[in-house]
Scaffold this motif. Structure first.
Motif, PDB file in Angstrom:
ATOM      1  N   GLY A 172       0.760  -1.390   0.362  1.00  0.00           N
ATOM      2  CA  GLY A 172      -0.025  -0.196  -0.043  1.00  0.00           C
ATOM      3  C   GLY A 172       0.969   1.679   0.257  1.00  0.00           C
ATOM      4  N   GLU A 203      -0.547   3.276  -3.894  1.00  0.00           N
ATOM      5  CA  GLU A 203      -1.854   1.732  -4.114  1.00  0.00           C
ATOM      6  C   GLU A 203      -2.989   1.776  -3.322  1.00  0.00           C
ATOM      7  N   ARG A 204      -2.431   2.043  -2.013  1.00  0.00           N
ATOM      8  CA  ARG A 204      -3.214   2.058  -0.769  1.00  0.00           C
ATOM      9  C   ARG A 204      -5.057   2.591  -1.491  1.00  0.00           C
ATOM     10  N   ALA A 260      -6.529   0.430  -3.716  1.00  0.00           N
ATOM     11  CA  ALA A 260      -7.335  -0.405  -3.374  1.00  0.00           C
ATOM     12  C   ALA A 260      -8.240   0.301  -2.782  1.00  0.00           C
ATOM     13  N   GLN A 261      -8.475   1.241  -1.696  1.00  0.00           N
ATOM     14  CA  GLN A 261      -9.691   1.541  -0.827  1.00  0.00           C
ATOM     15  C   GLN A 261     -10.807   1.646  -1.977  1.00  0.00           C
ATOM     16  N   GLU A 288     -12.467  -1.212  -2.989  1.00  0.00           N
ATOM     17  CA  GLU A 288     -13.370  -1.771  -2.665  1.00  0.00           C
ATOM     18  C   GLU A 288     -14.549  -1.096  -2.122  1.00  0.00           C
ATOM     19  N   TRP A 315      -7.225  -5.065 -12.261  1.00  0.00           N
ATOM     20  CA  TRP A 315      -6.014  -4.442 -12.510  1.00  0.00           C
ATOM     21  C   TRP A 315      -5.006  -4.410 -12.131  1.00  0.00           C
TER      22      TRP A 315
END
Length: 429
Positions: free
Chosen positions: A344, A402-403, A406-407, A410, A424
């Motif tokens: 992340g 990258e976090r 990802a969020q 999500e 991705w």
């Protein structure tokens, strides 16, 4: 001339047969380079009656493979059985315990048990060699362990699986989808009947963990490799990448730094001017970046009887010469147990592909998820309607953590607007 190096060979598949043929074809040259003859004295395989296209009658046949380790007439055992455990691991342990050299092409066994085997080899003061375990005939392990030994390696990455590269190259050249090209690869023998290890990135992850250990002086940590394969790459992704100036490749990347050891196998968008973009078909390529030597590129055939047998016999020549050191380039006791890095924290650009319903508000929903997660969008492209009423939405992000990506994904999980899980792919800078 020095005494003959006597070899016991376990496994007579494609590579094992190639080793026999290579030793026969280049016998005089190999003897001169090794400083002494190298001779197979015993062999073992599952099917004694199978025709392998080479004369095996001159060798002692052993039904119980494990007994090769204790033969008085063998100095070195070559293991070409495969598998992370079972007979291959038993043979490795028994051979090293018996004080004999061991040569293997078994990346799965090394990824899972490499540290244990290196410790055993060093304790017995015998060679453990595995050039053929990574990238077939490409001398990347020797290059890192010896040629670049004086360098601090910042990053090692590359195309480590020929099956995936063949499939992606075919999809790119012919505009076909994954399932169709996979079936062709299986028919041609490039892919196994069960291709999971290849197309899900496991094979490349095994190899990456070995390269990372040698490059960074860390203990092999296969369990920490984040692996994702190419099952969900579709023709539209290949075409979109081309329009953006990229090619899609399955790339394994490893870096070691203050934040820990990062290891990942994942589909990437590779810029057309990057060396990996020109690696097509079943070829492999590895890039290593050293602080004094700069960028090193190793490229060639990564599988097959000829290239892999070449690497096996090269290891035997080293052993015949008495040229071998610690299996992982430094004593096993010096290998660092490095914690896994948090992905992340990594920064980069991303390609995101969504398959969505063709209705009002879908793009706004995706854009809102990106905005709320702090993802900046560089470009957003929507392509035409499919027969099922869905459309493809492709997004390229600006550089960011990258976090955040990802969020955003999500936030979109479970959305009724999405016809499937987003894809991705990282962009290789």
């Amino acid at each position: 001339m020095a005494e003959t190096l006597r070899v016991a060979l376990a496994g007579l598949g494609t590579v094992g047969g190639g080793v026999v043929r290579l030793l026969d074809a280049n016998r005089d040259l190999i003897t001169r380079r090794a400083g002494r003859p190298i001779e197979i004295v015993a062999i073992s395989a599952r099917d004694r009656a199978k025709d392998r296209g080479v004369d095996l009658s001159r060798f002692a046949w052993v039904d119980d493979t494990s007994t090769l380790a204790t033969r008085d007439d063998a100095d070195v055992v070559v293991e070409l059985i495969g598998g992370s455990d079972g007979p291959a691991l038993t043979l490795a342990r028994n051979t090293l315990a018996a004080g004999k050299g061991f040569v293997t092409a078994n990346k799965a066994m090394l990824a899972h048990h490499g540290l244990e085997l290196a410790q055993a080899a060093e304790a017995a003061r015998v060679p453990l060699k595995f050039e053929a375990a990574v990238a077939g005939g490409i001398p990347v392990i020797k290059g890192l362990r010896e040629g670049a030994a004086a360098n601090e390696i910042a990053r090692v990455y590359g195309i480590l699986n020929g099956t995936c590269n063949f499939i992606l190259s075919k999809m790119e050249a012919e505009g076909r989808d994954f399932a169709e090209v996979l079936a062709e690869a299986q028919a041609l023998g490039y892919a196994e009947a069960d291709p999971s290890f290849d197309i899900d990135g496991v094979d490349a992850a095994h190899k990456l963990s070995i390269l990372a250990s040698i490059a960074f002086g860390t203990q092999p940590a296969f369990e920490a490799v984040a692996a994702d394969g190419i099952r969900r790459v579709i023709a539209a992704d290949i075409a979109e990448a081309a329009a953006l100036g990229y090619r899609v490749r399955l790339v394994g990347v490893a870096e070691a730094g203050a934040n820990g050891l990062f290891q990942r196998v994942h589909p990437h968008l590779v810029p057309l001017d990057h060396p990996l973009a020109s690696v097509t078909g079943s070829l492999n390529a590895v890039v290593a970046e050293g602080n004094f030597v700069g960028r090193l590129l190793f490229q060639g055939r990564g599988a097959g009887d000829g290239p892999t047998a070449s690497a096996v016999v090269a290891d035997l020549i080293d052993i015949a010469r008495g040229e071998y050191g610690p299996p992982y380039a430094m004593p096993a006791a010096s290998l660092v147990a490095m914690a896994a890095a948090d992905p992340g924290e990594r920064r980069g650009r991303a390609y995101l592909r969504f398959t969505v319903e063709d209705r009002v508000g879908v793009l706004a929903e995706i854009a809102a998820a990106m905005r709320d997660a702090g993802v900046s969008i560089e470009s957003l492209i929507q392509r035409g309607t499919h027969g099922d009423g869905s459309v493809i939405v492709a997004i390229v992000t600006h550089e960011g953590p990258e976090r955040s990506v990802a969020q955003a994904l999500e936030k979109l999980r479970g959305s009724q607007s999405l016809a499937g899980a987003p894809l991705w792919m990282h962009i290789l800078e």
